[in-house]
Design a protein around this motif. Structure first.
Motif, PDB file in Angstrom:
ATOM      1  N   UNK A 141      -5.488  -7.075  40.876  1.00 33.93           N
ATOM      2  CA  UNK A 141      -5.253  -8.418  41.387  1.00 33.93           C
ATOM      3  C   UNK A 141      -3.758  -8.693  41.367  1.00 33.93           C
ATOM      4  N   UNK A 142      -3.224  -9.121  42.493  1.00 38.82           N
ATOM      5  CA  UNK A 142      -1.783  -9.422  42.582  1.00 38.82           C
ATOM      6  C   UNK A 142      -0.919  -8.294  42.039  1.00 38.82           C
ATOM      7  N   UNK A 143      -1.305  -7.053  42.328  1.00 41.80           N
ATOM      8  CA  UNK A 143      -0.526  -5.900  41.920  1.00 41.80           C
ATOM      9  C   UNK A 143      -0.660  -5.518  40.467  1.00 41.80           C
ATOM     10  N   UNK A 144      -1.492  -6.201  39.710  1.00 41.14           N
ATOM     11  CA  UNK A 144      -1.722  -5.909  38.304  1.00 41.14           C
ATOM     12  C   UNK A 144      -3.126  -5.341  38.134  1.00 41.14           C
ATOM     13  N   UNK A 145      -3.283  -4.364  37.280  1.00 43.94           N
ATOM     14  CA  UNK A 145      -4.593  -3.770  37.049  1.00 43.94           C
ATOM     15  C   UNK A 145      -5.193  -4.294  35.762  1.00 43.94           C
ATOM     16  N   UNK A 146      -6.393  -4.891  35.890  1.00 44.95           N
ATOM     17  CA  UNK A 146      -7.182  -5.267  34.714  1.00 44.95           C
ATOM     18  C   UNK A 146      -8.044  -4.049  34.385  1.00 44.95           C
ATOM     19  N   UNK A 147      -7.787  -3.372  33.261  1.00 47.63           N
ATOM     20  CA  UNK A 147      -8.510  -2.136  32.952  1.00 47.63           C
ATOM     21  C   UNK A 147      -9.991  -2.370  32.688  1.00 47.63           C
ATOM     22  N   UNK A 148     -10.767  -1.359  32.968  1.00 43.29           N
ATOM     23  CA  UNK A 148     -12.200  -1.402  32.678  1.00 43.29           C
ATOM     24  C   UNK A 148     -12.425  -1.783  31.214  1.00 43.29           C
ATOM     25  N   UNK A 149     -13.419  -2.603  30.982  1.00 39.57           N
ATOM     26  CA  UNK A 149     -13.861  -3.077  29.661  1.00 39.57           C
ATOM     27  C   UNK A 149     -12.991  -4.186  29.092  1.00 39.57           C
ATOM     28  N   UNK A 150     -11.968  -4.628  29.818  1.00 40.79           N
ATOM     29  CA  UNK A 150     -11.165  -5.766  29.367  1.00 40.79           C
ATOM     30  C   UNK A 150     -11.793  -7.065  29.845  1.00 40.79           C
ATOM     31  N   UNK A 151     -11.680  -8.105  29.033  1.00 41.11           N
ATOM     32  CA  UNK A 151     -12.139  -9.424  29.431  1.00 41.11           C
ATOM     33  C   UNK A 151     -11.146 -10.091  30.352  1.00 41.11           C
ATOM     34  N   UNK A 152     -11.644 -10.924  31.277  1.00 41.30           N
ATOM     35  CA  UNK A 152     -10.770 -11.626  32.215  1.00 41.30           C
ATOM     36  C   UNK A 152     -11.383 -12.986  32.511  1.00 41.30           C
ATOM     37  N   UNK A 153     -10.530 -14.014  32.549  1.00 45.12           N
ATOM     38  CA  UNK A 153     -10.981 -15.388  32.749  1.00 45.12           C
ATOM     39  C   UNK A 153     -10.378 -15.926  34.037  1.00 45.12           C
ATOM     40  N   UNK A 154     -11.240 -16.401  34.943  1.00 42.75           N
ATOM     41  CA  UNK A 154     -10.786 -17.011  36.190  1.00 42.75           C
ATOM     42  C   UNK A 154     -10.553 -18.493  35.938  1.00 42.75           C
ATOM     43  N   UNK A 155      -9.311 -18.938  35.983  1.00 36.82           N
ATOM     44  CA  UNK A 155      -8.982 -20.319  35.654  1.00 36.82           C
ATOM     45  C   UNK A 155      -9.138 -21.210  36.883  1.00 36.82           C
ATOM     46  N   UNK A 156     -10.196 -22.009  36.888  1.00 36.90           N
ATOM     47  CA  UNK A 156     -10.511 -22.831  38.052  1.00 36.90           C
ATOM     48  C   UNK A 156      -9.457 -23.906  38.284  1.00 36.90           C
ATOM     49  N   UNK A 157      -8.919 -24.469  37.212  1.00 36.73           N
ATOM     50  CA  UNK A 157      -7.876 -25.477  37.375  1.00 36.73           C
ATOM     51  C   UNK A 157      -6.605 -24.844  37.938  1.00 36.73           C
ATOM     52  N   UNK A 158      -6.328 -23.603  37.546  1.00 34.61           N
ATOM     53  CA  UNK A 158      -5.187 -22.907  38.124  1.00 34.61           C
ATOM     54  C   UNK A 158      -5.349 -22.743  39.616  1.00 34.61           C
ATOM     55  N   UNK A 159      -6.523 -22.290  40.039  1.00 42.30           N
ATOM     56  CA  UNK A 159      -6.798 -22.101  41.463  1.00 42.30           C
ATOM     57  C   UNK A 159      -6.771 -23.420  42.217  1.00 42.30           C
ATOM     58  N   UNK A 160      -7.345 -24.452  41.638  1.00 42.67           N
ATOM     59  CA  UNK A 160      -7.461 -25.738  42.326  1.00 42.67           C
ATOM     60  C   UNK A 160      -6.154 -26.515  42.401  1.00 42.67           C
ATOM     61  N   UNK A 161      -5.129 -26.033  41.696  1.00 40.90           N
ATOM     62  CA  UNK A 161      -3.806 -26.647  41.772  1.00 40.90           C
ATOM     63  C   UNK A 161      -2.776 -25.674  42.351  1.00 40.90           C
ATOM     64  N   UNK A 162      -3.254 -24.696  43.062  1.00 40.70           N
ATOM     65  CA  UNK A 162      -2.371 -23.685  43.658  1.00 40.70           C
ATOM     66  C   UNK A 162      -1.747 -24.248  44.941  1.00 40.70           C
ATOM     67  N   UNK A 163      -0.416 -24.411  44.997  1.00 34.71           N
ATOM     68  CA  UNK A 163       0.223 -24.981  46.192  1.00 34.71           C
ATOM     69  C   UNK A 163       0.121 -24.083  47.411  1.00 34.71           C
ATOM     70  N   UNK A 164      -0.211 -22.801  47.224  1.00 39.83           N
ATOM     71  CA  UNK A 164      -0.426 -21.924  48.373  1.00 39.83           C
ATOM     72  C   UNK A 164      -1.722 -22.275  49.104  1.00 39.83           C
ATOM     73  N   UNK A 165      -2.623 -22.958  48.431  1.00 37.21           N
ATOM     74  CA  UNK A 165      -3.899 -23.338  49.032  1.00 37.21           C
ATOM     75  C   UNK A 165      -3.992 -24.840  49.310  1.00 37.21           C
ATOM     76  N   UNK A 166      -3.399 -25.666  48.429  1.00 40.86           N
ATOM     77  CA  UNK A 166      -3.517 -27.117  48.555  1.00 40.86           C
ATOM     78  C   UNK A 166      -2.131 -27.740  48.654  1.00 40.86           C
TER      79      UNK A 166
END
Length: 411
Positions: free
Chosen positions: A310-335
């Motif tokens: 994602x975005x040129x960074x690799x999240x390795x297998x078996x690592x936890x990852x959290x999708x931050x909805x507030x981060x996405x919903x306040x992204x100036x590239x989208x809104x």
């Protein structure tokens, strides 16, 4: 809270010391200010959770949607790398197996069981009943007189009553369900405390399931018992877990949204005036409030079943990852101007309900409850105001769902 200005190690992406997470909001009506810096400088960032385990957080809109639609991003809470924000959450979740913390085909099966009750058509037909219940609750609050805790007297009463009536649960002590969620959703609860709270809820539900076996009624519990439990498609424990998460998830986020939205409107009278002048704005206003407030910010917890880039960074297998909805919903590239609350915003494709196959199954009902609860309040209580000082409002920072613990109001 750890500042984004103090990473150690080198400036090479991925080598800074993990930041502490979660990050507290400075303003209850916006994402944490640090999310903006993460989106720009470290959009797939390494963090340390309260459990002292490490995981990744994702803040860009496109990355959040990509992650949540990727079948390699597992929601299975039993995986060792699952990024639970509290020890009690993971241990109890692995035991009780809420379907939102499972993958296909298990998740698909439970979702299909519930889907008929939450279609647009079915929810639309519920509007008169929801309106009647909201009016009844508001009548009770007004008759009791202020000042009153709005979270208890209105927000929780509305959300809990609606989901209980859909399921066929008698009007119980509404604060009982709030207490269950307060414990099971707290990042500070132990596994024993979570298990005890859920055990009390499951005990109540088990009695209702047994009753519906003998005498089915016109409610969702009866439907699930008749169509799925009796034929042996699910076990009693599986059904209780499904009912439990439907109640907890269905009432907690809506309670938070009603209370937090009301506080925002009281803080910004020009928005309140706009809704009074043009009530037809309410559906769009609800979607904008869902975007801005993003109360379920860190609920989408995943584990990379394989390496995910994602975005040129690799999240390795078996690592936890959290999708931050507030981060996405306040992204100036989208809104455009994402911090502005704009009830006339167009193309508001927010992710407040998540995204992908795990997107909230109850989103249509949640929108209906918010529309009715807020419209009725705005119309019927024009003098609503805070009772006490603004800084006395009690905010929940350590819960899975962001919101208000207490909001004292009068009129």
């Amino acid at each position: 809270m750890t500042s984004l200005e103090s990473p150690t190690a080198s400036d090479t992406p991925g080598t800074v010391a993990p930041r502490d997470f979660p990050i507290r909001r400075g303003c209850p009506f916006a994402a944490p200010a640090e999310y903006a810096a993460l989106r720009t400088d470290d959009p797939v960032a390494r963090v340390t959770l309260p459990t002292r385990r490490e995981a990744w957080v994702v803040t860009r809109y496109d990355d959040v949607r990509e992650l949540l639609s990727d079948p390699r991003a597992s929601a299975d809470i039993r995986r060792p790398g699952f990024p639970a924000l509290g020890e009690g959450e993971q241990e109890a979740g692995a035991r009780f197996r809420p379907f939102i913390r499972t993958d296909a085909p298990e998740h698909t099966r439970y979702r299909r069981m519930l889907l008929p009750a939450f279609t647009v058509r079915r929810v639309r037909a519920m509007r008169p009943a929801v309106q009647a219940r909201v009016d009844e609750i508001l009548d009770g609050m007004l008759d009791a007189g202020g000042p009153v805790d709005f979270v208890t007297a209105y927000a929780n009463a509305v959300s809990t009553s609606v989901i209980c009536e859909l399921l066929g649960i008698p009007r119980h002590d509404l604060e009982f369900f709030r207490d269950v969620t307060r414990i099971s959703g707290s990042r500070n609860s132990t596994a024993e405390q979570v298990s005890e709270a859920l055990g009390g809820l499951f005990g109540l539900l088990a009695g209702l399931v047994a009753e519906r076996r003998e005498e089915p009624r016109d409610d969702l519990i009866s439907k699930l018992v008749t169509d799925h439990l009796v034929p042996g498609h699910v076990t009693t424990d599986q059904l209780l877990s499904t009912l439990g998460i439907t109640i907890n998830a269905g009432r907690e986020t809506t309670t938070s949204m009603i209370a937090l939205s009301t506080l925002l409107l009281l803080d910004r009278p020009e928005l309140l005036a706009e809704l009074r002048k043009d009530p037809a704005l309410m559906p769009a206003a609800v979607d904008e409030l869902l975007r801005v407030l993003s109360v379920a910010d860190s609920i989408p917890l995943r584990v990379a079943a394989e390496d995910i880039e994602l975005s040129g960074r690799t999240v390795p297998a078996d690592d936890g990852v959290i999708a931050l909805l507030a981060g996405a919903n306040h992204d100036p590239e989208q809104f455009d101007d994402p911090e502005r609350v704009d009830f006339r915003r167009t193309d508001n494709h927010h992710v407040a309900f998540g995204y992908g196959v795990h997107q909230c199954i109850g989103q249509h009902l949640a929108r209906l409850e918010l529309e009715v609860a807020l419209e009725t309040l705005v119309r019927r209580v024009p003098t609503l105001r805070l009772a006490g000082e603004r800084d006395q409002v009690v905010v929940k920072h350590d819960s899975a769902t962001f919101g208000l613990e207490e909001l004292m109001v009068t009129w």
